[in-house]
Design a protein around this motif. Structure first.
Motif, mmCIF file in Angstrom:
data_model
loop_
_atom_site.group_PDB
_atom_site.id
_atom_site.type_symbol
_atom_site.label_atom_id
_atom_site.label_comp_id
_atom_site.label_asym_id
_atom_site.label_seq_id
_atom_site.Cartn_x
_atom_site.Cartn_y
_atom_site.Cartn_z
ATOM 1 N N MET A 146 0.800 -1.221 0.000
ATOM 2 C CA MET A 146 0.000 0.000 0.000
ATOM 3 C C MET A 146 0.838 1.280 0.000
ATOM 4 O O MET A 146 0.317 2.364 0.261
ATOM 5 C CB MET A 146 -0.952 -0.013 1.209
ATOM 6 N N LEU A 151 -5.107 5.066 2.374
ATOM 7 C CA LEU A 151 -5.508 3.937 3.206
ATOM 8 C C LEU A 151 -5.989 4.409 4.568
ATOM 9 O O LEU A 151 -5.850 5.574 4.939
ATOM 10 C CB LEU A 151 -4.346 2.941 3.371
ATOM 11 N N SER A 161 -8.670 0.434 2.457
ATOM 12 C CA SER A 161 -8.308 1.377 1.405
ATOM 13 C C SER A 161 -9.476 1.478 0.432
ATOM 14 O O SER A 161 -10.255 0.528 0.294
ATOM 15 C CB SER A 161 -7.073 0.847 0.663
#
Length: 217
Positions: A146, A151, A161
């Motif tokens: 990520m 997120l 997310s």
């Protein structure tokens, strides 16, 4: 407590989220009435002869991703991915009364919306841009890196997310308390946002019982 990182506000000054906190809910197989209403809604979308890009929520969230440094053609907002799937004629299999209602909202409003098991979230939540340490097992079964992506994280780490959520906080039939994180269109004003959250909370608790508390952040 839920906060938005200053870095996001710097890149997208109008960025806002809505939250709905649910207590004492009962998740089950979706009632036939909900399945039927959802199916009718999906069929009506297919008749409109639109593409996902025609929905203002989709266009606005693609723009948010670009401003935050994420390529929306490579990592699509989940709402766009759902809309594209439906508009291409593919089915959306029912999962449970929590996830199905969540998917309905996400398609109906064309914005990313995450639904999480509140009892698996530890400490405060921050909506921020991911760092190199931010990884989790996604609902798609893949290990998600990520870094550089929008997120939500708690004291344990990233768990959700607008692209894909984690297995750690997924909502199944054992869940009694839940959290909705609604990625509102930045152009939406506060009163419009509250109205949207109130209508979501009302429908969700009609189907799943419990109580709901809303907040615009």
């Amino acid at each position: 407590m839920i906060t938005i990182s200053p870095k996001i506000k710097e890149l997208v000054p109008q960025f806002k989220i809505g939250t709905i906190t649910y207590h004492d809910i009962a998740i089950s197989e979706s009632p036939q009435m909900i399945k039927g209403r959802f199916q009718l809604f999906l069929e009506s979308l297919k008749l409109e002869d639109k593409t996902a890009a025609d929905y203002p929520g989709v266009a606005e969230y693609r723009s948010v991703f670009k401003k935050l440094g994420t390529d929306p053609s490579r990592y699509r907002p989940a709402s766009e991915a759902l809309l594209r799937r439906v508009l291409s004629g593919k089915d959306l299999p029912p999962i449970n009364s929590g996830v199905d209602v969540n998917n309905f909202f996400s398609i109906r409003f064309a914005i990313p919306i995450g639904l999480y098991n509140l009892d698996k979230i530890e400490g405060d939540v921050e909506v921020r841009i991911g760092s190199v340490e931010d990884t989790y097992e996604g609902l798609n079964g893949r290990e998600m890196n990520m870094e550089g992506k929008l997120l939500s994280a708690d004291s344990i780490g990233a768990f959700g997310s607008p692209i894909v959520d984690s297995k750690r906080t997924m909502v199944d039939e054992s869940v009694k308390n839940a959290l909705h994180i609604v990625y509102l269109q930045p152009s939406m004003d506060g009163s419009e946002a509250r109205e949207l959250l109130e209508s979501m909370a009302k429908m969700f608790t009609q189907v799943n019982g419990g109580t709901a508390e809303i907040q615009v952040i």
